[in-house]
Scaffold this active site. Structure first.
Site, PDB file in Angstrom:
ATOM      1  N   ALA A  10       0.823  -1.171  -0.151  1.00  0.00           N
ATOM      2  CA  ALA A  10      -0.041   0.066  -0.045  1.00  0.00           C
ATOM      3  C   ALA A  10       0.864   1.240   0.071  1.00  0.00           C
ATOM      4  CB  ALA A  10      -0.835   0.123   1.294  1.00  0.00           C
ATOM      5  N   THR A  11       2.067   1.078  -0.252  1.00  0.00           N
ATOM      6  CA  THR A  11       3.088   2.271  -0.195  1.00  0.00           C
ATOM      7  C   THR A  11       2.867   3.223  -1.648  1.00  0.00           C
ATOM      8  OG1 THR A  11       4.824   0.907  -0.575  1.00  0.00           O
ATOM      9  CG2 THR A  11       4.475   1.479   1.617  1.00  0.00           C
ATOM     10  N   ALA A  12       2.360   2.445  -2.635  1.00  0.00           N
ATOM     11  CA  ALA A  12       2.242   3.053  -3.769  1.00  0.00           C
ATOM     12  C   ALA A  12       1.334   2.379  -4.795  1.00  0.00           C
ATOM     13  CB  ALA A  12       3.794   2.697  -4.528  1.00  0.00           C
ATOM     14  N   ARG A  35       8.389   0.273   3.183  1.00  0.00           N
ATOM     15  CA  ARG A  35       8.761   1.528   3.238  1.00  0.00           C
ATOM     16  C   ARG A  35       8.047   2.359   4.281  1.00  0.00           C
ATOM     17  NH1 ARG A  35       8.974   3.159  -2.791  1.00  0.00           N
ATOM     18  NH2 ARG A  35       7.118   1.685  -3.137  1.00  0.00           N
ATOM     19  N   VAL A  61       6.945  -9.500   2.068  1.00  0.00           N
ATOM     20  CA  VAL A  61       6.022 -10.379   1.979  1.00  0.00           C
ATOM     21  C   VAL A  61       6.873 -11.589   1.309  1.00  0.00           C
ATOM     22  CG1 VAL A  61       3.851  -8.946   1.249  1.00  0.00           C
ATOM     23  CG2 VAL A  61       5.408  -9.814  -0.544  1.00  0.00           C
ATOM     24  N   ASN A  87      -1.901  -7.523  -3.097  1.00  0.00           N
ATOM     25  CA  ASN A  87      -1.767  -6.482  -4.220  1.00  0.00           C
ATOM     26  C   ASN A  87       0.030  -6.505  -4.307  1.00  0.00           C
ATOM     27  OD1 ASN A  87      -1.867  -4.148  -5.811  1.00  0.00           O
ATOM     28  ND2 ASN A  87      -0.612  -3.324  -4.106  1.00  0.00           N
ATOM     29  N   TYR A 153       7.975 -12.554 -15.323  1.00  0.00           N
ATOM     30  CA  TYR A 153       6.674 -12.081 -14.874  1.00  0.00           C
ATOM     31  C   TYR A 153       5.487 -12.523 -15.168  1.00  0.00           C
ATOM     32  CZ  TYR A 153       3.390  -7.988 -13.732  1.00  0.00           C
ATOM     33  OH  TYR A 153       2.427  -7.317 -12.962  1.00  0.00           O
ATOM     34  N   GLU A 189       4.200   3.196 -10.391  1.00  0.00           N
ATOM     35  CA  GLU A 189       5.854   3.156  -9.977  1.00  0.00           C
ATOM     36  C   GLU A 189       6.060   1.739 -10.449  1.00  0.00           C
ATOM     37  OE1 GLU A 189       7.065   3.704  -6.054  1.00  0.00           O
ATOM     38  OE2 GLU A 189       5.907   5.621  -6.140  1.00  0.00           O
ATOM     39  N   PHE A 190       5.214   1.022 -11.247  1.00  0.00           N
ATOM     40  CA  PHE A 190       5.424  -0.422 -11.651  1.00  0.00           C
ATOM     41  C   PHE A 190       6.622  -0.436 -12.709  1.00  0.00           C
ATOM     42  CE2 PHE A 190       4.877  -3.428 -15.103  1.00  0.00           C
ATOM     43  CZ  PHE A 190       4.792  -4.676 -14.487  1.00  0.00           C
TER      44      PHE A 190
END
Ligand code: NDP
Ligand code: 8X3
Length: 253
Positions: A10-12, A35, A61, A87, A153, A189-190
């Site tokens: 949840a930081t971005a 972060r 995680v 997420n 990915y 920011e991906f």
């Protein structure tokens, strides 16, 4: 209906937008990420809304024990998590398979797949006991169709969908919903993470068309999480209008 919603990463980007969306609707939110400064800033923002409680948890995680400790250490009044949004994740590198960095492959599998599985396993006991809950897993269009140089990915996000489908079957007796959300190109920011801080390469990904924004995805996840108890959206694919699949984007200019 007020719920307890745990959102990893949840930081971005999506996670941050989801936390703000769920909080604005009066749900209590547990927000996670690595972060600490960003977690504190988001906590302050959410508390300033004055509509809910917010609990920040700082951990990686990829660390199995940290995931389980985060959940087992929750205060009693935070333990009945109603919605888990898995997420946290991302892509690292975009190289041909024969040239790909093995550490990038490890990071992608450890974060997107194993981290998601650890968090699910940690949260499930109280959901199965209460016979209610909702797990929402963030996949990607990259998990629907592979694309050139997507290899690690693609593998990770195909695994996210596979795990989500299997989980849905196993959790049927417990009345627990499992949803899989697979967005296309979204400007967060991906790409900066994928290209390891190269801002020009990251910006080029979103040039010539209107990419999804984090808030678009947060709206969809909020909707998926807000349907009546007997309704479960299994799978959502959402792309920018200019994108048809994981490799066809119409760019202008
Ligand atoms: P961002 O890079 O903006 O955000 C990623 C979030 O994941 C950050 O909060 C980050 O927090 C967290 N995260 C990454 N690694 C870890 C870790 N090891 N432990 C804990 N948290 C971690 O990306 P998005 O918001 O775009 O991506 C969110 C999810 O959506 C990801 O799973 C991504 O794969 C997926 N997705 C993204 C799309 C896009 O085009 N943007 C499209 C489809 C799916 P921190 O660094 O503080 O730990
Ligand atoms: C992110 C979208 O198309 O870059 O999951 O893989 S894509």
């Amino acid at each position: 209906m007020k719920r307890i919603v745990l959102i990893t990463g949840a930081t971005a980007g999506f996670g941050q937008a989801m936390a703000l969306r769920f909080a604005a609707e009066g749900n209590d939110v547990i927000i996670t990420g690595r972060r600490a400064d960003r977690l504190q800033h988001l906590t302050d923002q959410i508390k300033a809304l004055g509509k809910c409680r917010c609990l920040p948890l700082c951990f990686d995680v990829r660390q199995r024990e940290a995931c389980f400790a985060a959940i087992s250490g929750l205060p009693a009044d935070w333990q009945p998590i109603d919605v888990l949004v898995n997420n946290a994740g991302g892509a690292w590198g975009r190289d041909r398979a024969d040239q790909a960095n093995l550490d990038d492959w490890d990071t992608m599998l450890d974060t997107n797949v194993k981290g998601l599985m650890y968090m699910t396993k940690a949260v499930l006991p109280q959901m199965t006991e209460r016979r209610q809950g909702h797990i929402i897993n963030m996949g990607s269009i990259a998990g629907k169709e592979p694309y050139e140089n997507g290899n690690g990915y693609n593998a990770a996000k195909f695994a996210v969908e596979g795990f989500s489908r299997a989980l849905r079957i196993d959790l049927l007796p417990y009345n627990i919903k499992v949803s899989h959300v697979a967005p296309g190109a979204a400007e967060t920011e991906f790409s900066l993470v994928r290209f390891k801080g190269d801002a020009d390469k990251a910006a080029a990904v979103y040039q010539g068309y209107q990419a999804l924004q984090a808030e678009d995805v947060a709206d969809i996840v909020y909707y998926v999480a807000s349907l009546p108890p007997h309704v479960c959206i299994n799978d959502v694919v959402v792309t920018p209008t200019a994108q048809a699949n994981s490799y066809s984007i119409y760019r202008q200019g």
